[in-house]
Design a protein around this motif. Sequence first.
Motif, short mmCIF file in Angstrom:
data_model
loop_
_atom_site.label_atom_id
_atom_site.label_comp_id
_atom_site.label_asym_id
_atom_site.label_seq_id
_atom_site.Cartn_x
_atom_site.Cartn_y
_atom_site.Cartn_z
N ARG A 153 3.71 10.08 -14.64
CA ARG A 153 4.91 9.26 -14.42
C ARG A 153 4.71 8.36 -13.20
O ARG A 153 5.17 7.21 -13.20
CB ARG A 153 6.14 10.15 -14.26
CG ARG A 153 6.51 10.89 -15.54
CD ARG A 153 7.91 11.45 -15.48
NE ARG A 153 8.07 12.49 -14.48
CZ ARG A 153 7.84 13.78 -14.68
NH1 ARG A 153 7.42 14.20 -15.88
NH2 ARG A 153 8.03 14.67 -13.73
N GLN A 154 4.04 8.84 -12.16
CA GLN A 154 3.75 7.98 -11.01
C GLN A 154 2.90 6.80 -11.44
O GLN A 154 3.14 5.65 -11.04
CB GLN A 154 3.02 8.76 -9.93
CG GLN A 154 2.55 7.87 -8.76
CD GLN A 154 1.81 8.64 -7.69
OE1 GLN A 154 2.34 9.56 -7.10
NE2 GLN A 154 0.56 8.25 -7.43
N THR A 155 1.88 7.07 -12.28
CA THR A 155 1.03 5.99 -12.77
C THR A 155 1.85 5.00 -13.60
O THR A 155 1.69 3.77 -13.48
CB THR A 155 -0.12 6.56 -13.62
OG1 THR A 155 -0.88 7.49 -12.83
CG2 THR A 155 -1.03 5.46 -14.13
N ALA A 156 2.74 5.51 -14.45
CA ALA A 156 3.56 4.63 -15.28
C ALA A 156 4.50 3.78 -14.43
O ALA A 156 4.66 2.57 -14.67
CB ALA A 156 4.38 5.46 -16.28
N PHE A 157 5.11 4.37 -13.41
CA PHE A 157 6.00 3.60 -12.55
C PHE A 157 5.22 2.56 -11.76
O PHE A 157 5.72 1.45 -11.50
CB PHE A 157 6.75 4.54 -11.59
CG PHE A 157 7.82 5.36 -12.25
CD1 PHE A 157 8.11 5.22 -13.60
CD2 PHE A 157 8.53 6.30 -11.54
CE1 PHE A 157 9.10 5.98 -14.22
CE2 PHE A 157 9.52 7.08 -12.15
CZ PHE A 157 9.80 6.91 -13.48
N LEU A 281 -1.54 -1.16 -8.39
CA LEU A 281 -2.62 -0.61 -9.23
C LEU A 281 -3.30 0.56 -8.53
O LEU A 281 -3.60 1.59 -9.16
CB LEU A 281 -3.63 -1.70 -9.55
CG LEU A 281 -3.21 -2.75 -10.58
CD1 LEU A 281 -4.24 -3.87 -10.65
CD2 LEU A 281 -3.00 -2.12 -11.96
N ALA A 282 -3.55 0.41 -7.23
CA ALA A 282 -4.22 1.49 -6.50
C ALA A 282 -3.32 2.71 -6.38
O ALA A 282 -3.77 3.85 -6.58
CB ALA A 282 -4.62 0.98 -5.11
N TYR A 283 -2.04 2.49 -6.05
CA TYR A 283 -1.12 3.62 -5.86
C TYR A 283 -0.97 4.43 -7.15
O TYR A 283 -0.81 5.65 -7.12
CB TYR A 283 0.24 3.08 -5.41
CG TYR A 283 1.18 4.15 -4.89
CD1 TYR A 283 1.21 4.46 -3.55
CD2 TYR A 283 2.05 4.84 -5.75
CE1 TYR A 283 2.08 5.43 -3.06
CE2 TYR A 283 2.90 5.80 -5.27
CZ TYR A 283 2.92 6.10 -3.92
OH TYR A 283 3.77 7.06 -3.45
N GLY A 284 -1.07 3.76 -8.27
CA GLY A 284 -0.88 4.46 -9.54
C GLY A 284 -1.99 5.42 -9.89
O GLY A 284 -1.78 6.34 -10.69
N VAL A 285 -3.19 5.22 -9.34
CA VAL A 285 -4.31 6.11 -9.67
C VAL A 285 -4.66 7.06 -8.54
O VAL A 285 -5.43 8.01 -8.74
CB VAL A 285 -5.56 5.29 -10.07
CG1 VAL A 285 -5.28 4.47 -11.31
CG2 VAL A 285 -6.03 4.38 -8.93
#
Length: 427
Positions: A153-157, A281-285
């Motif tokens: 969900r963090q990646t999706a957000f 993009l970085a925060y999501g991974v």
Amino acid sequence: MARKRENENVSARTVFSPYARLFSVPGARAFSLAGWFARVPMATVGLGSVLLVAGETGSYALAGAIAGTLSLAFAVASPQWARLMDRIGQSPVLRWTALLYLVTGLAFVTVVVADGPRWAWFALAAVCGASGSNVGSVVRSRWAHALPDAEQRQTAFAFESVADEVVFVAAPPAVTVLAASVSPPAGFLTGLLLGVVGGLVLSRLEATAPPVERRVAGEPRPRVRVLTPGLVAIAVTYLAMGSVFGAIDVVVVGFAEAEGHPAAAGLALSTYAAGSLVAGLAYGVLRLPGTLVSRFLACALLFGLAAQALHLVDSLPVLVGVAFLAGLAIAPLLVAGMSLVESRVPRAALTEGLTWTSTGLTVGVTAGSALAGAAVDAWGAEGAFAVPALGAALAGLVGVAGWLVLRRPDAPVVAEVPAGRDGGLTT
């Protein structure tokens, strides 16, 4: 050399594989793409209305007042639409709002072009703004329903924050070109039509919508208090954050004009959004340590500190570099706040909860624009960079205050309402 390129390709695929896994979810590609088109108006309607009204009348003061009316009406109405979505489902509300948005938007353009009475301009701007639903919250609630894992969900957000930034990078220049090269209404109408089409397509994707809690006749239904202290803390932080967005738009345009290169404003603002896109993009991974609350605090402080570099702006090259640096702190704070809301608000009220945070942003943008405009007139464009810098510092301070509140868990279910009464989800 070939092996080196192959290793680089493998590394890139590994880094971004969390995003690829998102779209293995059935229906995810369709609702995400439809949601992207449906959110285009959030980056075009305000600017489009300014270009329309200023093009027809030559008055930027009137244009700003109209744009503010659109934004404030949206901020007031969108949580109410979101609450209705949580009660009866997203699809019917998306259809109603898309069609209402189309009719009122066309009526607004008609009355402006026909030079109708000014009160009608404001009335139709208010109705048009109130017709819009917050599509970003709609899509995020679909991701929350589809993904069982918190890291996914963090990646999706994060992906949705990147989608927002792509809209804000690409849409404003396109709207400006259309208004200048075709006609003043062209930019507004293009954004409006794209949003309506996206909303109608999204409304047909019912299989991916979050389910509505079914009521059993004769049984009481819990009343959910969505605006808990924790959610208010996040929304107020976002309000301060929104003031930075609104202020920097105005100040950058004024500074670029003062420097004799007005077209450079678009480059600087796109760089600001690009910094957020990269960070998103970085925060999501990344798999960051700490709790959601501690991440929210860290991101708020980073946002407040990064924007202080705006005090250093004294030329356009410096502005572009500082804009990218400040932009790096945007998406992490947006994702951290949305993740916190998702973790605390019951699924039965998630669309509304997410919408309240976006409402804080919208109100902040309106306030920041007004303050920055006054500051440019009073201090000059270079001195007015103090407005977004102070807004960011305020966001950091409010984030600290919010952290003190967020450390305590919310208790959203506060009462039971008899089934025979109108006991919908309320705030």
